[in-house]
Design an enzyme around this catalytic site. Structure first.
Site, PDB file in Angstrom:
ATOM      1  N   MET A 123       0.834  -1.201   0.000  1.00 10.09           N
ATOM      2  CA  MET A 123       0.000   0.000   0.000  1.00 10.09           C
ATOM      3  C   MET A 123       0.866   1.247   0.000  1.00 10.09           C
ATOM      4  O   MET A 123       2.043   1.193   0.346  1.00 10.09           O
ATOM      5  CB  MET A 123      -0.901  -0.010   1.236  1.00 10.09           C
ATOM      6  CG  MET A 123      -1.792  -1.201   1.272  1.00 10.09           C
ATOM      7  SD  MET A 123      -2.881  -1.152   2.671  1.00 10.09           S
ATOM      8  CE  MET A 123      -3.904  -2.536   2.238  1.00 10.09           C
ATOM      9  N   ALA A 124       0.247   2.362  -0.348  1.00 10.97           N
ATOM     10  CA  ALA A 124       0.963   3.638  -0.401  1.00 10.97           C
ATOM     11  C   ALA A 124       1.567   3.997   0.963  1.00 10.97           C
ATOM     12  O   ALA A 124       2.602   4.643   1.023  1.00 10.97           O
ATOM     13  CB  ALA A 124       0.028   4.749  -0.869  1.00 10.97           C
ATOM     14  N   CYS A 125       0.940   3.521   2.036  1.00  9.74           N
ATOM     15  CA  CYS A 125       1.424   3.834   3.384  1.00  9.74           C
ATOM     16  C   CYS A 125       2.625   2.982   3.787  1.00  9.74           C
ATOM     17  O   CYS A 125       3.200   3.171   4.857  1.00  9.74           O
ATOM     18  CB  CYS A 125       0.298   3.656   4.401  1.00  9.74           C
ATOM     19  SG  CYS A 125      -0.308   1.953   4.520  1.00  9.74           S
ATOM     20  N   GLY A 126       2.981   2.010   2.945  1.00  8.17           N
ATOM     21  CA  GLY A 126       4.115   1.150   3.252  1.00  8.17           C
ATOM     22  C   GLY A 126       3.727  -0.177   3.874  1.00  8.17           C
ATOM     23  O   GLY A 126       4.572  -1.051   4.029  1.00  8.17           O
TER      24      GLY A 126
END
Length: 177
Positions: free
Chosen positions: A151-154
């Site tokens: 995900m974009a959040c890592g």
């Protein structure tokens, strides 16, 4: 065939552009209602250029609402698609809120609704989100399962917006194409 695409705010909103392109290529007309949060990620001008349709952004547009635009929008499409359906947007849908154009259209519609979730894995797994998804499904909304992956959040896990091709397949199935 026509869909109304309600675009929720989140990094996955950029994938709505590819979904519009794929729908148009498949002969499906698309009208867009981006939420205020979605407009932080993609502009109404981009959506208008891709869809070749007017984009609707406000419940308070005097011209559109003098004609009860939110009611017309809710009835003109054959299907309403919410993509990405953020945790916030699904919570407002499940609660029956109508505090912006997108949620007002969703509450006023008599058409089928398809939601494609996108959010952090922990948000997707949270009991409140699970309750909201169950409520939406009980109310007749088709809620797709999110994809799993980075995900974009890592973080990694379920919560990614399904790929536009998968959403298109679900749209075609809902429309009987």
């Amino acid at each position: 065939m026509k869909i109304l695409l309600v675009i929720g705010g989140g990094i996955a909103a950029y994938k709505a552009c590819e979904l519009i392109r794929l729908c148009r290529k498949a002969g499906i007309a698309v009208r867009c209602v981006p939420t205020a949060a979605a407009q932080q990620f993609i502009t109404p001008m981009t959506l208008a250029a891709l869809s070749e349709q007017q984009v609707f952004t406000s419940l308070w547009d005097l011209k559109d609402e003098a004609e009860m635009g939110h009611i017309q929008l809710s009835r003109e499409a054959d299907l309403i698609v919410v993509a990405p359906a953020t945790a916030d947007l699904m919570a407002r849908m499940a609660a029956g809120m109508a505090d912006d154009l997108g949620t007002t259209v969703l509450l006023a519609t008599d058409k089928p609704v398809l939601a494609a979730p996108a959010m952090n894995v922990r948000m997707w797994q949270h009991p409140a989100t699970r309750r909201n998804v169950a409520t939406l499904r009980d109310d007749g909304v088709t809620v797709l399962e999110p994809d799993e992956g980075p995900m974009a959040c890592g973080e990694f896990g379920a919560g990614r917006l399904p790929e536009p091709e998968a959403i298109l397949a679900a749209i075609k199935a809902a429309l009987g194409i």
